[in-house]
Design a protein around this motif. Structure first.
Motif, PDB file in Angstrom:
ATOM      1  N   LEU A 128      -9.671  -6.170  11.303  1.00  0.00           N
ATOM      2  CA  LEU A 128     -10.139  -6.817  10.078  1.00  0.00           C
ATOM      3  C   LEU A 128     -11.106  -5.860   9.380  1.00  0.00           C
ATOM      4  O   LEU A 128     -12.137  -5.484   9.944  1.00  0.00           O
ATOM      5  CB  LEU A 128     -10.843  -8.136  10.393  1.00  0.00           C
ATOM      6  N   VAL A 129     -10.765  -5.457   8.168  1.00  0.00           N
ATOM      7  CA  VAL A 129     -11.605  -4.528   7.413  1.00  0.00           C
ATOM      8  C   VAL A 129     -12.607  -5.292   6.555  1.00  0.00           C
ATOM      9  O   VAL A 129     -13.788  -4.988   6.537  1.00  0.00           O
ATOM     10  CB  VAL A 129     -10.739  -3.595   6.532  1.00  0.00           C
ATOM     11  N   VAL A 178      -7.900 -10.800   2.230  1.00  0.00           N
ATOM     12  CA  VAL A 178      -8.134 -10.362   3.600  1.00  0.00           C
ATOM     13  C   VAL A 178      -7.529  -8.967   3.727  1.00  0.00           C
ATOM     14  O   VAL A 178      -6.324  -8.786   3.523  1.00  0.00           O
ATOM     15  CB  VAL A 178      -7.492 -11.340   4.608  1.00  0.00           C
ATOM     16  N   TYR A 179      -8.387  -7.993   4.020  1.00  0.00           N
ATOM     17  CA  TYR A 179      -7.950  -6.602   4.153  1.00  0.00           C
ATOM     18  C   TYR A 179      -7.848  -6.255   5.634  1.00  0.00           C
ATOM     19  O   TYR A 179      -8.817  -6.436   6.383  1.00  0.00           O
ATOM     20  CB  TYR A 179      -8.933  -5.665   3.450  1.00  0.00           C
ATOM     21  N   VAL A 180      -6.679  -5.765   6.026  1.00  0.00           N
ATOM     22  CA  VAL A 180      -6.368  -5.527   7.436  1.00  0.00           C
ATOM     23  C   VAL A 180      -5.776  -4.136   7.595  1.00  0.00           C
ATOM     24  O   VAL A 180      -5.085  -3.634   6.704  1.00  0.00           O
ATOM     25  CB  VAL A 180      -5.356  -6.594   7.926  1.00  0.00           C
ATOM     26  N   ASP A 181      -6.022  -3.532   8.754  1.00  0.00           N
ATOM     27  CA  ASP A 181      -5.468  -2.205   9.032  1.00  0.00           C
ATOM     28  C   ASP A 181      -5.107  -2.115  10.502  1.00  0.00           C
ATOM     29  O   ASP A 181      -5.445  -3.008  11.293  1.00  0.00           O
ATOM     30  CB  ASP A 181      -6.487  -1.119   8.675  1.00  0.00           C
ATOM     31  N   LYS A 182      -4.427  -1.056  10.882  1.00  0.00           N
ATOM     32  CA  LYS A 182      -4.152  -0.725  12.276  1.00  0.00           C
ATOM     33  C   LYS A 182      -3.833   0.755  12.332  1.00  0.00           C
ATOM     34  O   LYS A 182      -3.563   1.387  11.301  1.00  0.00           O
ATOM     35  CB  LYS A 182      -2.999  -1.564  12.847  1.00  0.00           C
ATOM     36  N   ASP A 183      -3.867   1.315  13.515  1.00  0.00           N
ATOM     37  CA  ASP A 183      -3.505   2.724  13.673  1.00  0.00           C
ATOM     38  C   ASP A 183      -2.111   2.933  13.115  1.00  0.00           C
ATOM     39  O   ASP A 183      -1.198   2.161  13.410  1.00  0.00           O
ATOM     40  CB  ASP A 183      -3.549   3.139  15.146  1.00  0.00           C
ATOM     41  N   GLY A 184      -1.953   3.924  12.273  1.00  0.00           N
ATOM     42  CA  GLY A 184      -0.659   4.193  11.661  1.00  0.00           C
ATOM     43  C   GLY A 184      -0.418   3.409  10.392  1.00  0.00           C
ATOM     44  O   GLY A 184       0.591   3.589   9.726  1.00  0.00           O
TER      45      GLY A 184
END
Length: 153
Positions: A25-26, A41-47
């Motif tokens: 969760l960013v 809702v800003y979300v990220d993950k590796d890649g």
């Protein structure tokens, strides 16, 4: 419910799902633009994340929001990547950004400036060091208004 409380409730609602599926969760925003409210809702993950990831997260969160109903206003739910110019919100964001090009603004002047664009050299919870050209600027972390990764042209 106030905006900070809505953000907190949404964070608590979505974080276990994100953790379980390898997402981070960013940020959460609840803002009014014109006559409409937006829950972002800003979300990220590796890649990086893709549209399917956003869809899964949106479906999960939509169900949770419908069940718990913490927001009384009509609103639009948006789930997305923070983008190339990702904001630096948490300490771990700053640590991950060391060595990268950043744009930082401060609440008040530091070394006669309120905007700093350059390489993030270090971060230690009290001080952010950014190199602009050949000069390193030590910014008290409490004076940082906003920070984000920046695209270098």
């Amino acid at each position: 419910m106030s905006t900070p409380n809505i953000k907190s409730v949404v964070e608590n609602m979505v974080t276990p799902f994100l953790d379980e599926h390898g997402f981070e969760l960013v940020d959460v925003e609840y803002v009014k633009e014109g006559s409409s409210w937006f829950l972002r809702v800003y979300v990220d993950k590796d890649g990086g994340i893709d549209i399917e990831d956003c869809g899964r997260i949106s479906e999960f969160l939509s169900l949770q929001l419908d069940e718990n109903d913490p927001i009384t206003d009509m609103y639009f739910l948006e789930v997305s990547s923070p983008g190339a110019e990702r904001p630096l919100k948490k300490s771990k964001d700053y640590v991950k950004a060391i060595g990268k090009h950043v744009f930082i603004t401060t609440y008040e002047s530091v070394n006669g400036l309120k905007e700093f664009e350059g390489t993030l050299v270090s971060f230690d919870e009290q001080t952010v060091v950014v190199s602009v050209g050949k000069k390193a600027h030590e910014l008290p972390f409490t004076k940082v208004a906003s920070a984000r990764l920046a695209i270098q042209f």
